[in-house]
Write an enzyme that holds these catalytic residues in place. Structure first.
Site, PDB file in Angstrom:
ATOM      1  N   GLU A   1      39.001  37.461  19.116  1.00  9.70           N
ATOM      2  CA  GLU A   1      39.190  38.911  18.978  1.00  9.70           C
ATOM      3  C   GLU A   1      38.340  39.765  19.922  1.00  9.70           C
ATOM      4  OE1 GLU A   1      39.081  36.789  16.480  1.00  9.70           O
ATOM      5  OE2 GLU A   1      40.413  37.375  14.848  1.00  9.70           O
TER       6      GLU A   1
ATOM      7  N   GLY B   1      43.207  35.450  12.911  1.00  9.16           N
ATOM      8  CA  GLY B   1      43.605  35.392  11.500  1.00  9.16           C
ATOM      9  C   GLY B   1      44.043  33.992  11.070  1.00  9.16           C
TER      10      GLY B   1
ATOM     11  N   ALA C   1      46.394  37.463  13.793  1.00  4.56           N
ATOM     12  CA  ALA C   1      47.058  38.665  13.306  1.00  4.56           C
ATOM     13  C   ALA C   1      47.986  39.141  14.421  1.00  4.56           C
ATOM     14  CB  ALA C   1      46.019  39.729  12.981  1.00  4.56           C
TER      15      ALA C   1
ATOM     16  N   GLU D   1      40.934  32.376  10.185  1.00  9.09           N
ATOM     17  CA  GLU D   1      40.411  33.050   8.988  1.00  9.09           C
ATOM     18  C   GLU D   1      41.155  32.630   7.726  1.00  9.09           C
ATOM     19  OE1 GLU D   1      40.731  36.895  11.086  1.00  9.09           O
ATOM     20  OE2 GLU D   1      38.697  37.276  10.380  1.00  9.09           O
TER      21      GLU D   1
HETATM   22  N1  COA Z   1      50.390  38.367  17.813  1.00 13.30           N
HETATM   23  C1  COA Z   1      51.644  38.666  18.194  1.00 13.30           C
HETATM   24  N2  COA Z   1      52.421  37.834  18.901  1.00 13.30           N
HETATM   25  C2  COA Z   1      51.915  36.648  19.234  1.00 13.30           C
HETATM   26  C3  COA Z   1      50.609  36.268  18.875  1.00 13.30           C
HETATM   27  C4  COA Z   1      49.842  37.172  18.116  1.00 13.30           C
HETATM   28  N3  COA Z   1      48.608  36.900  17.709  1.00 13.30           N
HETATM   29  N4  COA Z   1      50.367  35.031  19.374  1.00 13.30           N
HETATM   30  C5  COA Z   1      51.483  34.655  20.005  1.00 13.30           C
HETATM   31  N5  COA Z   1      52.418  35.634  19.920  1.00 13.30           N
HETATM   32  C6  COA Z   1      53.764  35.632  20.465  1.00 13.30           C
HETATM   33  C7  COA Z   1      53.771  35.894  21.975  1.00 13.30           C
HETATM   34  O1  COA Z   1      53.673  37.271  22.237  1.00 13.30           O
HETATM   35  C8  COA Z   1      55.093  35.299  22.364  1.00 13.30           C
HETATM   36  O2  COA Z   1      56.112  36.192  21.984  1.00 13.30           O
HETATM   37  P1  COA Z   1      57.328  36.524  23.026  1.00 13.30           P
HETATM   38  O3  COA Z   1      57.992  35.198  23.248  1.00 13.30           O
HETATM   39  O4  COA Z   1      58.184  37.502  22.281  1.00 13.30           O
HETATM   40  O5  COA Z   1      56.673  37.051  24.262  1.00 13.30           O
HETATM   41  C9  COA Z   1      55.222  34.095  21.442  1.00 13.30           C
HETATM   42  O6  COA Z   1      54.350  34.360  20.347  1.00 13.30           O
HETATM   43  C10 COA Z   1      54.794  32.800  22.098  1.00 13.30           C
HETATM   44  O7  COA Z   1      53.463  32.958  22.572  1.00 13.30           O
HETATM   45  P2  COA Z   1      53.035  32.656  24.096  1.00 13.30           P
HETATM   46  O8  COA Z   1      51.800  33.458  24.378  1.00 13.30           O
HETATM   47  O9  COA Z   1      54.187  32.858  25.006  1.00 13.30           O
HETATM   48  O10 COA Z   1      52.689  31.106  24.002  1.00 13.30           O
HETATM   49  P3  COA Z   1      51.701  30.288  24.928  1.00 13.30           P
HETATM   50  O11 COA Z   1      51.936  28.855  24.633  1.00 13.30           O
HETATM   51  O12 COA Z   1      51.788  30.731  26.341  1.00 13.30           O
HETATM   52  O13 COA Z   1      50.227  30.695  24.418  1.00 13.30           O
HETATM   53  C11 COA Z   1      48.555  31.171  22.742  1.00 13.30           C
HETATM   54  C12 COA Z   1      49.822  30.354  23.113  1.00 13.30           C
HETATM   55  C13 COA Z   1      48.286  30.925  21.249  1.00 13.30           C
HETATM   56  C14 COA Z   1      47.363  30.683  23.578  1.00 13.30           C
HETATM   57  C15 COA Z   1      48.804  32.658  23.002  1.00 13.30           C
HETATM   58  O14 COA Z   1      50.019  33.017  22.362  1.00 13.30           O
HETATM   59  C16 COA Z   1      47.731  33.568  22.488  1.00 13.30           C
HETATM   60  O15 COA Z   1      46.666  33.681  23.102  1.00 13.30           O
HETATM   61  N6  COA Z   1      48.009  34.288  21.362  1.00 13.30           N
HETATM   62  C17 COA Z   1      47.099  35.259  20.829  1.00 13.30           C
HETATM   63  C18 COA Z   1      45.906  34.616  20.169  1.00 13.30           C
HETATM   64  C19 COA Z   1      44.943  35.677  19.654  1.00 13.30           C
HETATM   65  O16 COA Z   1      44.314  36.394  20.392  1.00 13.30           O
HETATM   66  N7  COA Z   1      44.845  35.736  18.316  1.00 13.30           N
HETATM   67  C20 COA Z   1      43.962  36.648  17.662  1.00 13.30           C
HETATM   68  C21 COA Z   1      44.691  37.891  17.334  1.00 13.30           C
HETATM   69  S1  COA Z   1      43.608  39.074  16.544  1.00 13.30           S
END
Ligand code: COA
Length: 259
Positions: A133, A110, A65, A113
């Site tokens: 989360e 999500g 999400a 999910e």
């Molecule tokens: N919500 C909003 N934005 C998200 C996102 C999320 N769940 N997951 C990734 N993004 C965005 C990042 O903020 C980034 O945006 P930006 O370029 O404007 O800063 C872009 O997507 C790329 O992500 P980034 O984190 O730079 O890639 P990465 O390869 O370094 O890491 C992940 C990949 C998936 C490990 C990391 O993005 C992450 O941990 N995301 C969140 C996962 C999470 O906690 N999901 C549950 C949410 S309830």
């Protein structure tokens, strides 16, 4: 229908839905959740026999999400956000056709999910699943606490949800979260193959079988068998039952019309 964050491609009776926010790793913001809900709702009334759900790009299926949207929510907004997520997962789970998740990278929060709300999951070998989360001060609110528990049992669900640990595709396969793991460049072909097989079968029988399998996870055997007998007999009201059995006896391929 024009959507900003999703793409729809139809190949015969197969719908391919792609979540298309690649720059945000296909994170589910409210707009995307509403668009997906609206799209699936519209697919209910079309002659769709199987659907594939995937994410744009090679890195993520859905990275969760949208955290930037959730960060400043108040209690009421958070409840509405969870309810919208539930409506989407339910509309996918209850679709009158099978929905297969083609998980092509991160399926976090999500993302896991929505994949779990699909009928089954094919994953690429770079896929990663997780419900991180608790590291954000919340827990999975789009059905993860319930659907993951049903899939893997309470002990494994607790290990994954309470630790927020990420697992790779092969571990997800071992746990029964994923049905098949393939190389990334073969994922769509493999998923399309099984989708085509499903789409070639009698749609009403497929729909009822899907409902019954879902029912089996929610009711006792006695009740499940009763409904199975009722639904089985319902198939005999369809032209497709007549066609399917006649085609077998005539040693030819059945042509199912969905009636
Ligand atoms: N919500 C909003 N934005 C998200 C996102 C999320 N769940 N997951 C990734 N993004 C965005 C990042 O903020 C980034 O945006 P930006 O370029 O404007 O800063 C872009 O997507 C790329 O992500 P980034 O984190 O730079 O890639 P990465 O390869 O370094 O890491 C992940 C990949 C998936 C490990 C990391 O993005 C992450 O941990 N995301 C969140 C996962 C999470 O906690 N999901 C549950 C949410 S309830």
């Amino acid at each position: 229908m024009d959507f900003k964050n999703i793409l729809l491609k139809e190949e015969g009776n197969i719908a391919i839905v792609t979540i298309n926010r690649e720059s945000k790793l296909n994170a589910l913001n409210t707009e995307t959740i509403l668009e997906l809900t609206c799209l699936f709702d519209s697919l209910y009334s079309k002659d769709i026999r199987c659907c594939i759900l995937t994410g744009a790009g090679n890195k993520a299926f859905v990275a969760g999400a949208d955290i930037s949207e959730m960060a400043n929510m108040n209690v009421i907004e958070a409840k509405e956000f969870a309810n919208r997520g539930h409506r989407l997962m339910n509309i996918i789970e209850n679709a009158p056709f099978p929905v297969i998740a083609a998980v092509n990278g991160y399926a976090l929060g999500g993302g896991s999910e929505i994949a779990l709300a699909c009928d089954f999951i094919y994953a690429s070998n770079n896929a990663k699943f997780g419900l991180p989360e608790v590291g954000l001060g919340v827990f999975p609110g789009f059905g993860g606490t319930q659907r993951l528990t049903k899939r893997v049992g309470p002990a494994k669900a607790k290990e994954l949800i309470l630790s927020g640990e990420m697992i790779d595709a092969c571990t997800a396969l071992d746990l029964g979260i994923v049905n098949k793991v393939v190389e990334l460049d073969k994922l769509m072909d493999e998923t399309l193959n099984i989708a085509k097989k499903i789409a070639s079968k009698a749609p009403y029988a497929v729909k009822l079988a899907k409902e019954l399998i879902e029912l089996a996870t929610n009711v006792d055997l006695k009740r499940g068998l009763k409904v199975e007998a009722d639904y089985f007999s319902l198939c005999f009201a369809t032209e497709d039952q007549k066609e399917g059995m006649k085609a077998f006896l005539e040693k030819r391929k059945a042509e199912f019309k969905g009636n």
